[in-house]
Design a protein around this motif. Sequence first.
Motif, PDB file in Angstrom:
ATOM      1  N   TYR A  24       0.802  -1.224   0.004  1.00  0.00           N
ATOM      2  CA  TYR A  24       0.089  -0.089  -0.090  1.00  0.00           C
ATOM      3  C   TYR A  24       0.823   1.397   0.114  1.00  0.00           C
ATOM      4  N   PHE A  25       1.758   1.272   0.825  1.00  0.00           N
ATOM      5  CA  PHE A  25       2.933   2.450   0.644  1.00  0.00           C
ATOM      6  C   PHE A  25       3.603   2.690  -0.413  1.00  0.00           C
ATOM      7  N   HIS A  26       3.929   1.602  -1.073  1.00  0.00           N
ATOM      8  CA  HIS A  26       4.872   1.667  -2.368  1.00  0.00           C
ATOM      9  C   HIS A  26       3.784   2.113  -3.341  1.00  0.00           C
ATOM     10  N   ARG A  27       2.425   1.621  -3.362  1.00  0.00           N
ATOM     11  CA  ARG A  27       1.434   2.168  -4.318  1.00  0.00           C
ATOM     12  C   ARG A  27       1.247   3.760  -4.366  1.00  0.00           C
ATOM     13  N   LEU A  28       1.502   4.132  -3.191  1.00  0.00           N
ATOM     14  CA  LEU A  28       0.970   5.478  -3.350  1.00  0.00           C
ATOM     15  C   LEU A  28       2.139   6.524  -3.745  1.00  0.00           C
ATOM     16  N   MET A  29       3.322   5.681  -4.053  1.00  0.00           N
ATOM     17  CA  MET A  29       4.430   6.698  -4.712  1.00  0.00           C
ATOM     18  C   MET A  29       4.421   6.289  -6.229  1.00  0.00           C
ATOM     19  N   SER A  30       3.971   4.936  -6.524  1.00  0.00           N
ATOM     20  CA  SER A  30       3.964   4.737  -8.171  1.00  0.00           C
ATOM     21  C   SER A  30       2.539   3.978  -8.472  1.00  0.00           C
ATOM     22  N   ARG A  31       1.987   4.677  -9.426  1.00  0.00           N
ATOM     23  CA  ARG A  31       0.632   3.970  -9.650  1.00  0.00           C
ATOM     24  C   ARG A  31       0.923   3.060 -10.760  1.00  0.00           C
ATOM     25  N   GLU A  32       1.937   2.815 -11.460  1.00  0.00           N
ATOM     26  CA  GLU A  32       2.164   2.132 -12.462  1.00  0.00           C
ATOM     27  C   GLU A  32       3.103   0.704 -12.037  1.00  0.00           C
ATOM     28  N   ALA A  33       4.069   0.918 -11.199  1.00  0.00           N
ATOM     29  CA  ALA A  33       4.862  -0.353 -11.057  1.00  0.00           C
ATOM     30  C   ALA A  33       3.965  -1.580 -10.515  1.00  0.00           C
ATOM     31  N   LEU A  34       4.509  -2.501 -11.176  1.00  0.00           N
ATOM     32  CA  LEU A  34       4.113  -3.968 -10.657  1.00  0.00           C
ATOM     33  C   LEU A  34       4.525  -4.240  -9.292  1.00  0.00           C
ATOM     34  N   LEU A  35       3.677  -4.757  -8.245  1.00  0.00           N
ATOM     35  CA  LEU A  35       4.085  -5.052  -6.894  1.00  0.00           C
ATOM     36  C   LEU A  35       3.921  -6.542  -6.805  1.00  0.00           C
ATOM     37  N   TYR A  36       4.556  -7.284  -5.824  1.00  0.00           N
ATOM     38  CA  TYR A  36       4.433  -8.463  -5.869  1.00  0.00           C
ATOM     39  C   TYR A  36       4.464  -8.877  -4.432  1.00  0.00           C
ATOM     40  N   THR A  37       3.731  -9.873  -3.893  1.00  0.00           N
ATOM     41  CA  THR A  37       3.479 -10.410  -2.404  1.00  0.00           C
ATOM     42  C   THR A  37       4.637 -11.105  -2.059  1.00  0.00           C
ATOM     43  N   GLU A  38       4.613 -11.152  -0.613  1.00  0.00           N
ATOM     44  CA  GLU A  38       6.005 -12.227  -0.564  1.00  0.00           C
ATOM     45  C   GLU A  38       5.487 -13.536  -0.671  1.00  0.00           C
ATOM     46  N   MET A  39       6.497 -14.461  -0.857  1.00  0.00           N
ATOM     47  CA  MET A  39       6.192 -15.677  -1.261  1.00  0.00           C
ATOM     48  C   MET A  39       5.035 -16.304  -0.311  1.00  0.00           C
ATOM     49  N   VAL A  40       4.291 -16.779  -1.082  1.00  0.00           N
ATOM     50  CA  VAL A  40       3.436 -17.741  -0.024  1.00  0.00           C
ATOM     51  C   VAL A  40       3.292 -19.103  -0.543  1.00  0.00           C
ATOM     52  N   THR A  41       3.593 -20.302   0.279  1.00  0.00           N
ATOM     53  CA  THR A  41       3.764 -21.613  -0.251  1.00  0.00           C
ATOM     54  C   THR A  41       2.387 -21.929  -0.663  1.00  0.00           C
ATOM     55  N   ALA A  42       2.335 -22.813  -1.677  1.00  0.00           N
ATOM     56  CA  ALA A  42       1.148 -23.456  -2.099  1.00  0.00           C
ATOM     57  C   ALA A  42       0.530 -24.447  -0.834  1.00  0.00           C
ATOM     58  N   PRO A  43       1.242 -25.156  -0.232  1.00  0.00           N
ATOM     59  CA  PRO A  43       0.824 -25.907   0.979  1.00  0.00           C
ATOM     60  C   PRO A  43       0.022 -25.211   1.903  1.00  0.00           C
ATOM     61  N   ALA A  44       0.342 -24.183   2.148  1.00  0.00           N
ATOM     62  CA  ALA A  44      -0.114 -23.113   3.109  1.00  0.00           C
ATOM     63  C   ALA A  44      -1.477 -22.825   2.890  1.00  0.00           C
ATOM     64  N   PRO A  62      -1.767  -2.824  -9.886  1.00  0.00           N
ATOM     65  CA  PRO A  62      -1.503  -3.979 -10.399  1.00  0.00           C
ATOM     66  C   PRO A  62      -0.550  -4.760  -9.250  1.00  0.00           C
ATOM     67  N   VAL A  63      -0.929  -6.163  -8.773  1.00  0.00           N
ATOM     68  CA  VAL A  63      -0.287  -6.620  -7.947  1.00  0.00           C
ATOM     69  C   VAL A  63      -0.156  -8.330  -8.116  1.00  0.00           C
ATOM     70  N   ALA A  64       0.708  -8.872  -8.071  1.00  0.00           N
ATOM     71  CA  ALA A  64       1.136 -10.366  -8.386  1.00  0.00           C
ATOM     72  C   ALA A  64       1.340 -11.045  -6.943  1.00  0.00           C
ATOM     73  N   LEU A  65       0.902 -12.426  -7.243  1.00  0.00           N
ATOM     74  CA  LEU A  65       1.022 -13.285  -5.747  1.00  0.00           C
ATOM     75  C   LEU A  65       2.134 -14.160  -6.364  1.00  0.00           C
ATOM     76  N   GLN A  66       3.120 -14.388  -5.356  1.00  0.00           N
ATOM     77  CA  GLN A  66       4.138 -15.300  -5.713  1.00  0.00           C
ATOM     78  C   GLN A  66       4.033 -16.446  -4.877  1.00  0.00           C
ATOM     79  N   LEU A  67       4.013 -17.529  -5.423  1.00  0.00           N
ATOM     80  CA  LEU A  67       3.726 -19.163  -4.829  1.00  0.00           C
ATOM     81  C   LEU A  67       5.044 -19.775  -4.807  1.00  0.00           C
ATOM     82  N   GLY A  68       5.376 -20.429  -3.855  1.00  0.00           N
ATOM     83  CA  GLY A  68       6.398 -21.300  -3.710  1.00  0.00           C
ATOM     84  C   GLY A  68       5.814 -23.090  -3.843  1.00  0.00           C
ATOM     85  N   GLY A  69       6.335 -23.633  -4.198  1.00  0.00           N
ATOM     86  CA  GLY A  69       5.840 -25.145  -4.302  1.00  0.00           C
ATOM     87  C   GLY A  69       6.432 -25.820  -5.331  1.00  0.00           C
TER      88      GLY A  69
END
Length: 335
Positions: A24-44, A62-69
């Motif tokens: 949320y903090f980063h988005r206030l500074m840039s409306r365009e950059a693509l943001l990513y979550t922390e890695m979330v594991t698929a088993p979780a 725009p925000v992307a979910l990073q998965l691990g598994g």
Amino acid sequence: MNLANHARLSIAPMMDWTDRHCRYFHRLMSREALLYTEMVTAPALVRGGAVHLLTHDPSEHPVALQLGGSDAQELAQAARIGADHGYDEINLNVGCPSDRVQSGCFGAVLMERPSLVAECCAAMIAAQPRDVTVKCRIGVDDQDPADILPQFIETVAAAGVTRFAIHARKAWLQGLSPKENRDIPPLDYDLVHAMKRQFPALHISVNGGVETLEQARAFLDAGLDGVMIGRAAYHNPASVLLAADPVIFGTGSTRSATEIVHDMLPYIDAHLGAGGRLHQITRHMLGLFTGRPGARQWRRILSEGAHHDGAGTEVVLRALDAIAPQAHLAGDRNV
């Protein structure tokens, strides 16, 4: 939404850092950059039901979910859950070198298993409508990156992946800690450029060691499709994000760090009203005035005051009061 365009500049997924408050903090500074979550594991998500990890504010897009598994069907289910929760992209982690992900057969160790990565990506693509992307290293341990990286990309691209973010370092799974793996293996930007020449139809972003918008602009001008910035964007967010939209995307205008602080106040109040603690948000804001007059006082007041019971936005404003007079005397118009 043209994610390929937003991916011209992205903020790397970083464990313990790029949570929803940071985004949320980063988005206030840039409306365009693509943001990513922390890695979330698929088993979780699939076995643990930890869907609370997917909470995000609508403004983060725009925000992307990073998965691990590494289990294709489990990753497919996790990708579907992520898409159902509104994420714009699903990214597979093939770069994290920690012991925990090695023991679970995901992260950087998957560089040794391109066919398995391709199988996982194909299942994720088939399971939901969002773009599936891959963040990888150039190799691990004794692999020769010049040999294995083209094979890896070709194999995974054949499964339908069209966007890759390449951390331009090897990961040494034997002999280096996760922290050391972020700095010690040498960067090989030339190899990333070579991948773009070899696979011109793919969207190739470079990651690793990029600290300024000027560096990012140079990579784009040299033919790469995107630049992913990690620690520099976290520790000195103003230098990377405040001017990102005009410099990288040709849109909008540069905002000031002080404006960002004031824009954070309603969000902070809402979080506190829901039972949250101030430090959960302000820990991501400590680097906002890095390199500017009063930055030390800003960090000190936030660090010491945000953990107190009942601490609220008055702590943030007190920290801002400590920095503003010095910045004014120094003639810093970006504060």
